[in-house]
Scaffold this motif. Structure first.
Motif, mmCIF file in Angstrom:
data_model
loop_
_atom_site.group_PDB
_atom_site.id
_atom_site.type_symbol
_atom_site.label_atom_id
_atom_site.label_comp_id
_atom_site.label_asym_id
_atom_site.label_seq_id
_atom_site.Cartn_x
_atom_site.Cartn_y
_atom_site.Cartn_z
ATOM 1 N N GLN A 146 34.726 37.726 46.238
ATOM 2 C CA GLN A 146 34.106 37.369 44.963
ATOM 3 C C GLN A 146 33.760 35.883 44.911
ATOM 4 O OE1 GLN A 146 36.042 39.238 41.647
ATOM 5 N NE2 GLN A 146 35.084 37.931 40.142
ATOM 6 N N HIS A 147 34.678 35.017 45.359
ATOM 7 C CA HIS A 147 34.356 33.612 45.634
ATOM 8 C C HIS A 147 34.349 33.465 47.143
ATOM 9 C CE1 HIS A 147 35.853 31.965 41.494
ATOM 10 N NE2 HIS A 147 34.707 32.588 41.414
ATOM 11 N N TYR A 148 33.243 33.019 47.685
ATOM 12 C CA TYR A 148 33.036 33.238 49.113
ATOM 13 C C TYR A 148 32.676 32.003 49.930
ATOM 14 C CZ TYR A 148 28.244 33.307 47.378
ATOM 15 O OH TYR A 148 27.081 32.999 46.739
ATOM 16 N N ASP B 35 42.494 38.880 35.910
ATOM 17 C CA ASP B 35 41.577 39.661 35.084
ATOM 18 C C ASP B 35 40.154 39.747 35.646
ATOM 19 O OD1 ASP B 35 40.598 37.083 34.672
ATOM 20 O OD2 ASP B 35 41.575 36.871 32.733
ATOM 21 N N THR B 36 39.996 39.614 36.964
ATOM 22 C CA THR B 36 38.652 39.629 37.538
ATOM 23 C C THR B 36 38.214 41.047 37.904
ATOM 24 O OG1 THR B 36 39.380 39.400 39.828
ATOM 25 C CG2 THR B 36 39.138 37.371 38.548
ATOM 26 N N ASN B 37 36.986 41.167 38.376
ATOM 27 C CA ASN B 37 36.523 42.462 38.879
ATOM 28 C C ASN B 37 37.364 42.919 40.068
ATOM 29 O OD1 ASN B 37 34.446 42.553 36.985
ATOM 30 N ND2 ASN B 37 32.981 41.550 38.331
ATOM 31 N N LEU C 158 26.656 40.074 42.788
ATOM 32 C CA LEU C 158 26.159 41.324 42.233
ATOM 33 C C LEU C 158 26.465 41.359 40.741
ATOM 34 C CD1 LEU C 158 27.527 43.758 44.992
ATOM 35 C CD2 LEU C 158 25.153 43.002 44.730
ATOM 36 N N SER C 159 25.842 42.299 40.024
ATOM 37 C CA SER C 159 26.174 42.497 38.619
ATOM 38 C C SER C 159 27.607 43.025 38.509
ATOM 39 C CB SER C 159 25.209 43.498 37.984
ATOM 40 O OG SER C 159 25.409 44.792 38.550
ATOM 41 N N MET D 129 29.227 45.087 41.486
ATOM 42 C CA MET D 129 30.317 44.424 42.194
ATOM 43 C C MET D 129 31.597 45.240 42.123
ATOM 44 S SD MET D 129 31.985 40.644 41.542
ATOM 45 C CE MET D 129 30.460 39.766 41.934
ATOM 46 N N THR D 130 31.950 45.690 40.918
ATOM 47 C CA THR D 130 33.189 46.451 40.753
ATOM 48 C C THR D 130 33.120 47.772 41.512
ATOM 49 O OG1 THR D 130 33.431 45.456 38.548
ATOM 50 C CG2 THR D 130 34.823 47.358 39.061
#
Length: 363
Positions: free
Chosen positions: A44-46, A102-104, A72-73, A77-78
């Motif tokens: 997600q952070h890349y 609390d992230t995707n 991604l949206s 993403m999820t």
């Protein structure tokens, strides 16, 4: 005992570092039970500053899997994370899946595990902003509901779960303190000045990244107008998320020349900035607590916060994106004494308590 840890965003790397260290200490001291931890990085952070530097600086075990899912949206993403994490879990068959925040990445990891009947532990459970327009709020509530153990950082978090009826559900709740407090204590002496910062102290530290602010031109403009006013008399240092930079460019917002824009910094650099700043202005959840850990007043440019105990104890101040309220609050807190003596987030042993609870649950 095998644990798969799901991470994807910068705050999760810090939290995971605390528990990974506690797992290593447990294995070194407990001969009758060995814990094997596998780390899955969703991606997600890349980029280097948003991800890899944290693993390098904090000696976090390198991820066994890097799913490289980003840009991604929310839905895409999820969904992609859910699919890929499920593949990993089917292959590895862990006893526990450990998720943070609390992230995707959090909700995808919890949901993938639950559907495969693998136990889920949620670190930083029970937090609520009571704003269902926030994607993070949706992720928190759903993750809490399908977990097997909820590790709550504060009594407020426990009370939130009780008010939602969790006492009637077969989910264990543990008031354990905050892993971020463990991290602040452990890493404080490794603070490192960012290479482009020349100020020694007294500056204002700011971060702006939350979608509710960055996606709204009026709100983002008001926040940066407030920072411009503050920067007339006091240097503002602003590590800025790449996404926020793009939004500023798209909206034609030009930060004041006395606001020093930094690329995202590593955790040790952020600690240095916290130790040496005079005040924090942010929309981050985690930075509100870290400001408290290092005894710095915080202005939160949101309408609500999950960390309500900071508001109640008058060390954190909610202003929303209102320019005049931000500036007025900043000028006011410079003139008053703020008491940081209260203990809100445990004793700094949260990582150890989490590991021991997981082992005890398993036995």
């Amino acid at each position: 005992m095998k644990i798969i840890t799901i991470v994807g965003a910068r705050p999760q790397f810090v939290k995971a570092a605390v528990v990974s260290r506690a797992i290593e200490e447990f294995n070194a001291n407990k001969g009758d039970c060995n814990i094997e931890e596998w780390i899955v990085h969703t991606g997600q952070h890349y980029d280097e500053n948003m991800s890899a530097v944290f693993f390098d600086q904090m000696n976090i075990p390198k991820p066994h899997y890097n799913l490289e899912i980003n840009s991604l949206s929310h839905g895409a993403m999820t969904g992609k994370m859910l699919e890929r994490i499920e593949e990993v879990l089917l292959s590895e068959r862990p006893d526990w899946v450990l998720v943070y925040g609390d992230t995707n990445s959090t909700i995808a990891g919890a949901l993938a595990a639950k559907k495969l009947h693998i136990k889920v532990a949620h670190v930083e459970a029970g937090l609520r902003s009571f704003n269902m327009r926030m994607p993070e709020e949706v992720n928190r509530i759903l993750t809490d509901r399908i977990s097997d153990v909820l590790f709550c950082p504060t009594q407020t978090a426990v009370d939130n779960l009780k008010n939602e009826g969790h006492d009637t559900i077969d989910i264990k709740q543990v008031l354990c303190g905050d892993v971020m407090y463990d991290a602040a204590l452990f890493y404080a002496d490794r603070a490192n000045r960012p290479v482009t910062v020349t100020e020694d102290a007294g500056f204002v530290l700011s971060t702006i990244h939350r979608q509710e602010n960055t996606d709204d031109k009026e709100k983002l403009t008001c926040i940066f107008e407030a920072l411009k006013v503050i920067a007339r008399n006091q240097k503002v240092i602003l590590p800025l998320h790449p996404r926020t930079i793009k939004k500023l460019e798209n909206f034609g917002i030009v930060p004041d020349s006395n606001i020093q824009i930094l690329e995202p910094v590593g955790y040790f650099e952020m600690i240095w900035l916290l130790i040496n700043c005079s005040c924090v202005i942010t929309d981050s959840g985690g930075l509100q607590k870290e400001a408290f850990f290092f005894k710095k007043p915080c202005i939160t440019v949101r309408e609500e916060t999950e960390w309500v105990e900071l508001i109640h104890n008058k060390v954190n101040f909610l202003t929303g994106s209102d320019k005049h309220k931000i500036v007025e609050t900043f000028n006011r807190i410079k003139k008053v004494h703020i008491d940081f003596s209260m203990n809100l987030y445990g004793e700094g042993d949260t990582g150890r308590r989490i590991v021991e609870e997981l082992v005890g649950f398993e036995l």
